[in-house]
Write a protein that holds these residues in place. Structure first.
Motif, PDB file in Angstrom:
ATOM      1  N   PHE A 183       0.693  -1.222  -0.104  1.00 21.36           N
ATOM      2  CA  PHE A 183       0.057  -0.261   0.069  1.00 21.36           C
ATOM      3  C   PHE A 183       0.924   1.465   0.020  1.00 21.36           C
ATOM      4  CE2 PHE A 183      -1.465   3.515   2.689  1.00 21.36           C
ATOM      5  CZ  PHE A 183      -2.706   4.033   2.123  1.00 21.36           C
ATOM      6  N   TYR A 184       1.982   1.206   1.024  1.00 15.86           N
ATOM      7  CA  TYR A 184       2.694   2.505   1.107  1.00 15.86           C
ATOM      8  C   TYR A 184       3.696   2.766  -0.272  1.00 15.86           C
ATOM      9  CZ  TYR A 184       1.675   3.480   5.886  1.00 15.86           C
ATOM     10  OH  TYR A 184       0.602   3.749   6.985  1.00 15.86           O
ATOM     11  N   LYS A 185       3.818   1.630  -1.111  1.00 16.67           N
ATOM     12  CA  LYS A 185       4.793   2.086  -2.184  1.00 16.67           C
ATOM     13  C   LYS A 185       4.251   3.111  -3.144  1.00 16.67           C
ATOM     14  CE  LYS A 185       7.470  -2.333  -2.895  1.00 16.67           C
ATOM     15  NZ  LYS A 185       8.090  -1.648  -1.762  1.00 16.67           N
ATOM     16  N   GLN A 186       2.935   3.271  -3.166  1.00 19.18           N
ATOM     17  CA  GLN A 186       2.479   4.039  -4.348  1.00 19.18           C
ATOM     18  C   GLN A 186       2.845   5.744  -3.906  1.00 19.18           C
ATOM     19  OE1 GLN A 186      -2.223   4.951  -3.596  1.00 19.18           O
ATOM     20  NE2 GLN A 186      -1.822   3.417  -1.985  1.00 19.18           N
ATOM     21  N   PHE A 187       3.279   5.698  -2.492  1.00 18.80           N
ATOM     22  CA  PHE A 187       3.679   7.243  -2.112  1.00 18.80           C
ATOM     23  C   PHE A 187       5.208   7.481  -2.344  1.00 18.80           C
ATOM     24  CE2 PHE A 187       0.115   5.973   0.615  1.00 18.80           C
ATOM     25  CZ  PHE A 187      -0.837   6.817  -0.146  1.00 18.80           C
ATOM     26  N   GLU A 188       6.047   6.322  -2.751  1.00 13.22           N
ATOM     27  CA  GLU A 188       7.471   6.516  -2.756  1.00 13.22           C
ATOM     28  C   GLU A 188       7.980   7.657  -3.628  1.00 13.22           C
ATOM     29  OE1 GLU A 188       9.047   2.542  -3.473  1.00 13.22           O
ATOM     30  OE2 GLU A 188       8.955   2.139  -1.337  1.00 13.22           O
ATOM     31  N   ASP A 189       7.134   7.822  -4.872  1.00 12.11           N
ATOM     32  CA  ASP A 189       7.753   8.950  -5.782  1.00 12.11           C
ATOM     33  C   ASP A 189       7.567  10.099  -5.055  1.00 12.11           C
ATOM     34  OD1 ASP A 189       8.247   7.274  -7.705  1.00 12.11           O
ATOM     35  OD2 ASP A 189       6.225   7.903  -8.833  1.00 12.11           O
ATOM     36  N   LEU A 190       6.546  10.425  -4.439  1.00 12.10           N
ATOM     37  CA  LEU A 190       6.400  11.795  -3.419  1.00 12.10           C
ATOM     38  C   LEU A 190       7.279  11.722  -2.432  1.00 12.10           C
ATOM     39  CD1 LEU A 190       2.509  12.534  -3.486  1.00 12.10           C
ATOM     40  CD2 LEU A 190       4.229  13.912  -4.575  1.00 12.10           C
ATOM     41  N   LEU A 191       7.360  10.939  -1.796  1.00  8.32           N
ATOM     42  CA  LEU A 191       7.882  10.845  -0.411  1.00  8.32           C
ATOM     43  C   LEU A 191       9.143  10.317  -0.362  1.00  8.32           C
ATOM     44  CD1 LEU A 191       4.787   9.987   2.190  1.00  8.32           C
ATOM     45  CD2 LEU A 191       5.503  12.326   1.294  1.00  8.32           C
ATOM     46  N   ASN A 192       9.702   9.669  -1.193  1.00  6.06           N
ATOM     47  CA  ASN A 192      11.112   9.179  -0.734  1.00  6.06           C
ATOM     48  C   ASN A 192      12.216  10.275  -1.002  1.00  6.06           C
ATOM     49  OD1 ASN A 192      10.865   6.501  -0.595  1.00  6.06           O
ATOM     50  ND2 ASN A 192      11.815   6.132  -2.841  1.00  6.06           N
ATOM     51  N   PRO A 193      11.921  11.504  -1.688  1.00  8.00           N
ATOM     52  CA  PRO A 193      12.971  12.714  -1.380  1.00  8.00           C
ATOM     53  C   PRO A 193      12.690  13.299  -0.088  1.00  8.00           C
ATOM     54  CG  PRO A 193      11.659  12.708  -3.457  1.00  8.00           C
ATOM     55  CD  PRO A 193      10.891  11.594  -2.841  1.00  8.00           C
ATOM     56  N   ILE A 194      11.721  13.076   0.532  1.00  8.76           N
ATOM     57  CA  ILE A 194      11.654  13.581   2.012  1.00  8.76           C
ATOM     58  C   ILE A 194      11.989  13.028   3.000  1.00  8.76           C
ATOM     59  CG2 ILE A 194       9.990  14.689   3.537  1.00  8.76           C
ATOM     60  CD1 ILE A 194       8.331  15.601   1.186  1.00  8.76           C
ATOM     61  N   LEU A 195      11.435  11.591   2.862  1.00  9.78           N
ATOM     62  CA  LEU A 195      11.635  10.625   4.004  1.00  9.78           C
ATOM     63  C   LEU A 195      12.866   9.611   3.855  1.00  9.78           C
ATOM     64  CD1 LEU A 195       8.036   9.531   4.869  1.00  9.78           C
ATOM     65  CD2 LEU A 195       9.430  11.021   6.283  1.00  9.78           C
ATOM     66  N   GLY A 196      13.246   9.647   2.712  1.00 13.80           N
ATOM     67  CA  GLY A 196      14.493   8.686   2.221  1.00 13.80           C
ATOM     68  C   GLY A 196      13.929   7.226   1.837  1.00 13.80           C
ATOM     69  N   ALA A 197      14.745   6.703   1.016  1.00 11.72           N
ATOM     70  CA  ALA A 197      14.324   5.367   0.328  1.00 11.72           C
ATOM     71  C   ALA A 197      14.137   4.397   1.438  1.00 11.72           C
ATOM     72  CB  ALA A 197      15.285   5.057  -0.750  1.00 11.72           C
ATOM     73  N   GLY A 198      13.213   3.604   1.195  1.00 14.06           N
ATOM     74  CA  GLY A 198      13.190   2.633   2.820  1.00 14.06           C
ATOM     75  C   GLY A 198      12.239   3.115   3.895  1.00 14.06           C
ATOM     76  N   ASN A 199      12.188   4.243   3.792  1.00 18.01           N
ATOM     77  CA  ASN A 199      11.463   4.965   4.924  1.00 18.01           C
ATOM     78  C   ASN A 199       9.931   4.959   4.850  1.00 18.01           C
ATOM     79  OD1 ASN A 199      13.412   4.981   6.958  1.00 18.01           O
ATOM     80  ND2 ASN A 199      13.986   6.938   6.497  1.00 18.01           N
ATOM     81  N   VAL A 200       9.273   4.600   3.492  1.00 20.84           N
ATOM     82  CA  VAL A 200       7.985   4.985   3.256  1.00 20.84           C
ATOM     83  C   VAL A 200       7.168   3.759   3.549  1.00 20.84           C
ATOM     84  CG1 VAL A 200       6.212   5.952   1.587  1.00 20.84           C
ATOM     85  CG2 VAL A 200       8.214   6.701   1.465  1.00 20.84           C
ATOM     86  N   THR A 201       6.906   3.498   4.775  1.00 23.18           N
ATOM     87  CA  THR A 201       6.429   2.275   5.237  1.00 23.18           C
ATOM     88  C   THR A 201       5.636   2.639   6.509  1.00 23.18           C
ATOM     89  OG1 THR A 201       7.980   1.551   7.051  1.00 23.18           O
ATOM     90  CG2 THR A 201       8.377   0.989   4.620  1.00 23.18           C
ATOM     91  N   TYR A 202       4.945   1.706   6.985  1.00 15.51           N
ATOM     92  CA  TYR A 202       4.214   1.599   8.256  1.00 15.51           C
ATOM     93  C   TYR A 202       4.880   2.520   9.581  1.00 15.51           C
ATOM     94  CZ  TYR A 202       0.908   0.881  12.087  1.00 15.51           C
ATOM     95  OH  TYR A 202      -0.066   0.821  13.331  1.00 15.51           O
ATOM     96  N   LYS A 203       6.429   2.139   9.558  1.00 16.72           N
ATOM     97  CA  LYS A 203       7.217   2.537  10.511  1.00 16.72           C
ATOM     98  C   LYS A 203       7.126   4.102  10.668  1.00 16.72           C
ATOM     99  CE  LYS A 203      12.044   2.225  12.246  1.00 16.72           C
ATOM    100  NZ  LYS A 203      13.309   2.290  11.979  1.00 16.72           N
ATOM    101  N   GLN A 204       6.556   4.941   9.563  1.00 19.04           N
ATOM    102  CA  GLN A 204       6.687   6.383   9.308  1.00 19.04           C
ATOM    103  C   GLN A 204       5.242   6.472   9.473  1.00 19.04           C
ATOM    104  OE1 GLN A 204       8.910   8.893   9.739  1.00 19.04           O
ATOM    105  NE2 GLN A 204      10.624   7.559  10.008  1.00 19.04           N
ATOM    106  N   ALA A 205       4.209   5.793   9.894  1.00 17.40           N
ATOM    107  CA  ALA A 205       2.790   6.034   9.602  1.00 17.40           C
ATOM    108  C   ALA A 205       2.263   7.387   9.705  1.00 17.40           C
ATOM    109  CB  ALA A 205       1.967   5.094  10.421  1.00 17.40           C
ATOM    110  N   TYR A 206       2.818   8.199  11.041  1.00 17.65           N
ATOM    111  CA  TYR A 206       2.303   9.527  11.179  1.00 17.65           C
ATOM    112  C   TYR A 206       2.869  10.363  10.355  1.00 17.65           C
ATOM    113  CZ  TYR A 206       0.685  13.759  12.897  1.00 17.65           C
ATOM    114  OH  TYR A 206      -0.181  14.840  13.247  1.00 17.65           O
ATOM    115  N   ASN A 207       4.132  10.393  10.269  1.00 14.47           N
ATOM    116  CA  ASN A 207       4.700  11.366   9.082  1.00 14.47           C
ATOM    117  C   ASN A 207       4.334  11.333   7.516  1.00 14.47           C
ATOM    118  OD1 ASN A 207       6.483  12.805  10.615  1.00 14.47           O
ATOM    119  ND2 ASN A 207       8.114  11.457  10.644  1.00 14.47           N
ATOM    120  N   ILE A 208       3.846  10.152   7.445  1.00 14.68           N
ATOM    121  CA  ILE A 208       3.469   9.732   5.796  1.00 14.68           C
ATOM    122  C   ILE A 208       1.769  10.525   5.665  1.00 14.68           C
ATOM    123  CG2 ILE A 208       2.579   8.098   4.475  1.00 14.68           C
ATOM    124  CD1 ILE A 208       4.962   6.366   5.287  1.00 14.68           C
TER     125      ILE A 208
END
Ligand SMILES: *[C@@H]1O[C@H](CO)[C@@H](O)[C@H](O)[C@H]1NC(C)=O
Ligand SMILES: *[C@@H]1O[C@H](CO)[C@@H](O)[C@H](O)[C@H]1NC(C)=O
Ligand SMILES: *[C@@H]1O[C@H](CO)[C@@H](O)[C@H](O)[C@H]1NC(C)=O
Ligand SMILES: *[C@@H]1O[C@H](CO)[C@@H](O)[C@H](O)[C@H]1NC(C)=O
Ligand SMILES: *[C@@H]1O[C@H](CO)[C@@H](O)[C@H](O)[C@H]1NC(C)=O
Ligand SMILES: *[C@@H]1O[C@H](CO)[C@@H](O)[C@H](O)[C@H]1NC(C)=O
Length: 484
Positions: A183-208
């Protein structure tokens, strides 16, 4: 929403004959920039939301035509002894308190031009700046102030950090982490530049959720790329993550912020009751969503109604009303039995958002006597800085003094009993406990000084028993960044 409707009906039914004597409100901030960036602050929209919220409560508690007007409160011109406000010394939260109170007591020239004028002896009329801007004293508490624990008890509390972090090794967490990875993979384009690759997961649920939600409201260059249903799913997952972090039946430390907050509510109510309803009729406390979530869990609101597992909306409020069951009633002579308390929640500030009465402690009662409220809540509260310090293993400087006090008294929670406090003024917010802790700390310092003097004079080395405030210098993990 049938149950909510039933509750509202019940509330309306009691509205006929009652007198409100005092109110405590805990508010969340309004719309802000993303928390991920340390310079976040309230937006124009957020300022307007909390201003509207203050205005809503002005209509309820100050208006002469309201059935819920607080007895004897000044409608237009603030009387400082009637209103108390405290807030963590943080920009977004301070802005929130200030704008709320401007909605509550707007510039006097705009609501009562006559009252806004002071005549000088030479006949000239004068008015405060900005059409009679009303100054409300807001107590901003930094984390080095022992009273800050009652607003944000999870901050600088290493034991909260480890308890809440243990959520991330729970089976519930690990299951969700796995099942939501795609589910979270769909946001990698938008959020990898901000959170870093590998961080767009439930581990960062609030920030995402927060980054996407803020962008959906404010960033027109990307808002069209954020699907509403997907955003809602990130909200749902952030709710699950945050409620896991801030409450677990078997791990009380996750809810430490709720436990100290409960003591804050009791302290503010007591200021009203101790003055027989003549002072501190209205208290505004401002804080973070994690305090809401801890409180919801501790008081069984979550088991009564699962909506309490969700983070409250921007500018949402918890409201504690003290009232008696008759029109124009004077303050009850026996408040423990004759003063009533009810808990309400307003989940946001949009016009039409209801203020809904809910039962506490899973017991189904929409109100209880003040005596019952105090008893039940006391069982859930962390009452003193000394107790908080001991539970948290906190490195805060005030904990050094508090810990020595606790050691002297032989009881962490008894430390407050030595204080002289300031309950009568009800306006400093300094609890007996804090006053006691500080007082004892000062006493020890003086004892230390005298001992030093004795050594100089008599050349005899004394063994320091109560040792000058032993700094519990442990380098530990600070707390997570504050939730707001
Ligand atoms: C009246 O007193 C105020 C304050 O001293 C002064 O600013 C104002 O000019 C005076 N007005 C007149 C008409 O003397
Ligand atoms: C709550 O705590 C219990 C006992 O430590 C643990 O088994 C459970 O997984 C925890 N639940 C969550 C959501 O962390
Ligand atoms: C992922 O997030 C962690 C914690 O915020 C950070 O330390 C790390 O650098 C991030 N990873 C990348 C690839 O940016
Ligand atoms: C909008 O989002 C884009 C992409 O993340 C970013 O580069 C830009 O700085 C954002 N604009 C604002 C005003 O935040
Ligand atoms: C408040 O609204 C949010 C967003 O719709 C929701 O997730 C949460 O459950 C609501 N809380 C309450 C107590 O109604
Ligand atoms: C209230 O919550 C506490 C802690 O989660 C739990 O032990 C207790 O059984 C609950 N009581 C009711 C009536 O739901």
């Amino acid at each position: 929403m049938a149950p909510v409707f039933a509750l509202l009906t019940a509330l309306a039914a009691t509205a006929a004959a009652e007198t409100i004597h005092g109110v405590v409100i805990f508010t969340r901030h309004g719309d802000r920039t993303a928390k991920f960036y340390p310079t976040y602050s309230l937006t124009n929209l957020g300022a307007e939301q909390v201003y509207q919220s203050g205005s809503y409560y002005r209509d309820r508690y100050l208006s002469n035509s309201s059935a819920y007007k607080v007895s004897g409160i000044s409608s237009d011109q603030i009387q400082p002894a009637q209103v108390y406000a405290s807030v963590p010394d943080q920009l977004t939260l301070y802005q929130t308190s200030l704008y709320f109170l401007q909605g509550f007591y707007p510039p006097l020239g705009s609501v009562n031009s006559q009252l806004s004028i002071e005549k000088l002896t030479n006949g000239t009329d004068t008015q405060d700046p900005l059409n009679g801007y009303q100054f409300v004293q807001i107590h901003a508490l930094s984390t080095s102030d022992p009273n800050s624990i009652y607003l944000k008890g999870a901050d600088d509390c290493p034991a909260w950090t480890s308890a809440s972090t243990s959520y991330r090794s729970s089976p519930e967490y690990l299951d969700t982490l796995n099942s939501t990875a795609s589910f979270y993979k769909q946001f990698e384009d938008l959020l990898n530049p901000i959170l870093g690759a590998g961080n767009v997961t439930y581990k960062q649920a609030y920030n995402i959720f927060d980054l996407l939600n803020v962008a959906s409201i404010h960033n027109s260059s990307i808002s069209s790329r954020i699907d509403a249903a997907a955003l809602n799913q990130t909200r749902y997952l952030a709710n699950q993550w945050e409620s896991g972090m801030n409450f677990n039946n078997t791990q009380p430390m996750r809810a430490i912020g709720g436990q100290t907050f409960i003591q804050n509510v009791l302290t503010q109510m007591n200021a009203t009751v101790a003055s027989k309803g003549t002072k501190q009729k209205f208290s505004l406390l401002t804080g973070s969503y994690n305090t809401f979530l801890s409180f919801f869990g501790l008081t069984n609101l979550t088991s009564t109604d699962p909506t309490f597992l969700g983070i409250p909306n921007y500018a949402g409020n918890m409201v504690f009303e003290m009232y008696s069951d008759a029109n124009n009633a004077s303050f009850p002579a026996n408040p423990n039995d004759d003063l009533k308390v009810r808990f309400m929640m307003r989940n946001g500030s949009d016009a039409g958002t209801p203020l809904t009465n809910y039962p506490l402690w899973g017991e189904g009662n929409l109100n209880v006597t003040y005596g019952t409220f105090v008893n039940k809540m006391s069982n859930l509260a962390v009452k003193t800085p000394a107790s908080w310090c001991a539970k948290c293993g906190s490195l805060q400087t005030f904990c050094a003094a508090a810990n020595v006090t606790a050691a002297n008294s032989g009881d962490a929670s008894a430390a407050g009993s030595t204080g002289s406090g300031n309950a009568s003024s009800g306006s400093t917010g300094l609890s007996n406990a804090a006053a006691g802790g500080i007082g004892a700390g000062v006493t020890l310092a003086v004892v230390g000084l005298l001992a030093g003097l004795a050594f100089l004079l008599f050349g005899r080395k004394r063994k320091a028993t109560a040792a000058a405030p032993v700094a519990h210098e442990r380098k530990g993990s600070g707390s997570e960044s504050s939730s707001v």
